[in-house]
Write a protein that holds these residues in place. Structure first.
Motif, PDB file in Angstrom:
ATOM      1  N   GLU A  14      -8.107   7.064   0.894  1.00  0.00           N
ATOM      2  CA  GLU A  14      -7.730   5.721   0.430  1.00  0.00           C
ATOM      3  C   GLU A  14      -7.992   5.590  -1.061  1.00  0.00           C
ATOM      4  OE1 GLU A  14      -9.809   2.904   2.865  1.00  0.00           O
ATOM      5  OE2 GLU A  14      -8.134   2.863   4.287  1.00  0.00           O
ATOM      6  N   HIS A  45       2.306   5.008   0.230  1.00  0.00           N
ATOM      7  CA  HIS A  45       2.074   6.165   1.091  1.00  0.00           C
ATOM      8  C   HIS A  45       2.430   7.392   0.263  1.00  0.00           C
ATOM      9  CE1 HIS A  45       2.251   8.887   4.522  1.00  0.00           C
ATOM     10  NE2 HIS A  45       3.487   9.209   4.183  1.00  0.00           N
ATOM     11  N   ARG A  69      -8.276   2.849  -4.310  1.00  0.00           N
ATOM     12  CA  ARG A  69      -8.514   1.421  -4.530  1.00  0.00           C
ATOM     13  C   ARG A  69      -8.191   0.982  -5.954  1.00  0.00           C
ATOM     14  NH1 ARG A  69     -11.472  -0.848  -0.309  1.00  0.00           N
ATOM     15  NH2 ARG A  69     -11.982   0.771   1.219  1.00  0.00           N
ATOM     16  N   VAL A 124       0.862  -1.183   0.000  1.00  0.00           N
ATOM     17  CA  VAL A 124       0.000   0.000   0.000  1.00  0.00           C
ATOM     18  C   VAL A 124       0.897   1.231   0.000  1.00  0.00           C
ATOM     19  CG1 VAL A 124      -1.770   1.273   1.273  1.00  0.00           C
ATOM     20  CG2 VAL A 124      -1.849  -1.229   1.183  1.00  0.00           C
ATOM     21  N   ARG A 181      -2.534   5.311   0.181  1.00  0.00           N
ATOM     22  CA  ARG A 181      -3.114   6.314   1.082  1.00  0.00           C
ATOM     23  C   ARG A 181      -2.399   7.625   0.816  1.00  0.00           C
ATOM     24  NH1 ARG A 181      -2.915   1.744   4.527  1.00  0.00           N
ATOM     25  NH2 ARG A 181      -5.038   0.957   4.778  1.00  0.00           N
ATOM     26  N   VAL A 219      -7.443  -1.689  -1.247  1.00  0.00           N
ATOM     27  CA  VAL A 219      -6.776  -0.400  -1.030  1.00  0.00           C
ATOM     28  C   VAL A 219      -5.330  -0.535  -1.500  1.00  0.00           C
ATOM     29  CG1 VAL A 219      -5.964   1.236   0.720  1.00  0.00           C
ATOM     30  CG2 VAL A 219      -8.255   0.238   0.908  1.00  0.00           C
ATOM     31  N   GLU A 258      -4.330   2.164 -10.183  1.00  0.00           N
ATOM     32  CA  GLU A 258      -5.406   3.020  -9.670  1.00  0.00           C
ATOM     33  C   GLU A 258      -6.623   3.100 -10.567  1.00  0.00           C
ATOM     34  OE1 GLU A 258      -3.017   6.443  -7.251  1.00  0.00           O
ATOM     35  OE2 GLU A 258      -3.195   6.696  -9.408  1.00  0.00           O
TER      36      GLU A 258
END
Ligand code: ADP
Length: 481
Positions: A26, A8, A28, A6, A38, A35, A94
């Motif tokens: 978030e 950052h 996805r 995930v 972030r 997810v 994404e």
């Protein structure tokens, strides 16, 4: 950032990566619903920091020699090319498009940076004869100032680049707010600016959704707003802008295709397939509705349906040879279903598709769909679907087909297939759209102006005109005796 962990993501403000002061957003993967990143849901204060940095940087960037600005843009293009795989991976993760198409998008963005690097060195004004002896008028072109760019998710890399490269070439500084669905693709683009050592504050990135966008547009220190997105958001932005300032908007399509009785059918089918289903139909200039001469109609819809049935639908990141990925969000899925159901109830034939793919419970997948025998009252024929759906209708009177093509609020692009020269020129004139592509489906090329009419917006991107939108004129009148 690793593609499978995930990510950052951070804002890029005044040449530094930083977290926002607010909540976390978030992101996805549309193929799985997982997810994958972030990023900051940037606050008014975060936006203010970015605008303040851009304002400060403008005081020097505006005076930087255009050939030096061009150097930064060429260097950014090279950095983008070197980072193609990373930027493409972020894009597909994404928004779902197949990886080769995401790579193609990065290549096109690099080309855009090279193009505007060259344009930067060719900003030309004019020297005018005066109405009175002893005076010379000089018309100079100067940058507008600080630009707010708000961009969507369907071409998350290219659509930032059109604004970013043109604005920097003109000598403007910029704050970009990418779509909440595709912030890490934007972050990867900004890494290339960092590699190119663009001076601090010249280009800034704040991630977030509509609230962040609203704060940016409403900021009084912004001199121009450049927006690509939905008509509803465009209308909201016009009301949010503080004070009086230029705004450019590209608001989407519902683009028509006219196939006359003189068309090359093979080419027309190939073009329609590509421009209806590429990027899962999520293209402002996608062909959403086709008007086909009755003599060719059954052959056209038959071949189109066959072609659509052969397209491979799948996860653009984990599967090979995928033609059509998932649609990026639930709203597009719901609208595609609604447009198909509406057409079905009003009497259209669903030749292929019309459902989600069987056996794919997760993800926002929808099958490429061909609707035949459509009438103008069906939603697909007058509202942008922005999904993998095309409505087709037969005509016998070409004038009536042109009238139907022109009858909706859309004015972005129209397509014509005809081998008859007279028809080609007549339709080129009479179709009320910013671009008309004849016997091809590339309505947008980097060297020519691209923009909408009517409900599709105003202002131009691409071409010299794309940079002119970030310049303002100054008349200097000199008395010399
Ligand atoms: P799309 O669904 O095609 O992305 P939207 O118009 O919903 O179109 O979004 C386009 C961009 O506008 C996104 O970056 C989004 O976050 C931003 N946005 C949404 N609402 C607003 C608003 N009220 N003011 C400014 N930007 C907004």
């Amino acid at each position: 950032m690793g593609v499978d962990s995930v990510a950052h993501g951070q804002n890029y403000v005044d040449g530094r990566w930083e977290d926002g002061g607010g909540a976390v957003l978030e992101v996805r993967d549309p193929a799985t619903g997982d997810v994958v990143a972030r990023v900051p849901e940037s606050t008014e204060r975060d936006v203010d920091r970015a605008v303040t940095a851009a304002r400060r940087a403008w005081d020097s960037w505006r005076w930087v020699n255009p050939s030096v600005r061009a150097g930064y843009l060429h260097a950014t293009a090279d950095a983008l090319s070197a980072a193609t795989d990373r930027v493409a991976a972020a894009t597909t993760r994404e928004m779902g498009k197949p990886l080769p198409e995401a790579r193609g998008e990065v290549e096109k963005l690099a080309k855009t940076f090279h193009f505007y690097a060259e344009e930067a060195t060719r900003i030309t004004g004019a020297t005018l004869a005066n109405e009175e002896d002893g005076f010379t008028s000089i018309v100079e072109k100067e940058p507008i100032g600080v630009v707010a760019a708000i961009t969507p998710w369907n071409y998350p890399v290219e659509l930032i680049g059109w604004k970013l490269a043109a604005a920097l070439a003109a000598g403007c500084t910029i704050v970009v707010k990418p779509s909440e669905y595709t912030p890490t693709a934007a972050i990867e683009v900004f890494r290339s600016l960092e590699v190119a050592q663009l001076p601090s504050g010249v280009a800034n990135l704040v991630t977030g959704a509509g609230t962040t966008g609203r704060a940016l547009v409403a900021h009084p220190a912004i001199d121009k707003v450049a927006f690509t997105g939905s008509g509803a958001t465009g209308a909201a932005i016009v009301k949010t802008v503080s004070g009086v300032k230029p705004v450019s908007m590209e608001l989407g399509g519902n683009c028509p295709l006219i196939v006359t009785r003189h068309a090359d059918l093979d080419q027309a089918v190939t073009g329609a397939l590509r421009r209806s289903f590429r990027n899962a139909g999520q293209i402002c200039i996608a062909i959403n509705r086709a008007y086909v001469h009755a003599d060719l109609y059954e052959e056209f819809v038959g071949r189109l349906a066959k072609g659509a049935a052969n397209l491979v639908v799948g996860d653009g990141r984990r599967e090979e040879n995928v033609d059509v990925g998932p649609v990026t969000n639930a709203e597009i899925l719901e609208r595609s279903e609604r447009h198909v159901e509406d057409a079905r109830t009003k009497g259209a034939r669903v030749l292929v598709g019309g459902t989600r793919p069987p056996g794919r419970p997760a993800g926002n997948f929808y099958l490429p769909t061909v609707l035949a025998d459509c009438t103008q009252d069906m939603l697909v024929m007058h509202e942008e679907t922005f999904g993998p759906v095309i409505g087709v209708s037969a005509f016998t009177d070409l004038d009536a087909a042109v009238a139907l093509a022109n009858s909706t609020p859309a004015g972005l692009a129209a397509y014509v297939y005809s081998e008859n020269l007279g028809e080609v020129f007549a339709l080129g004139r009479r179709l009320d759209f910013g671009s008309v592509a004849v016997n091809n489906v590339d309505a947008g090329t980097i060297n020519a102006p691209y923009g909408g009419r009517k409900g599709s917006g105003f202002g131009y991107e691409h071409g010299r005109e794309g940079m002119e939108g970030y310049l303002q004129m100054k008349h200097v009148r000199v008395r010399h005796h």
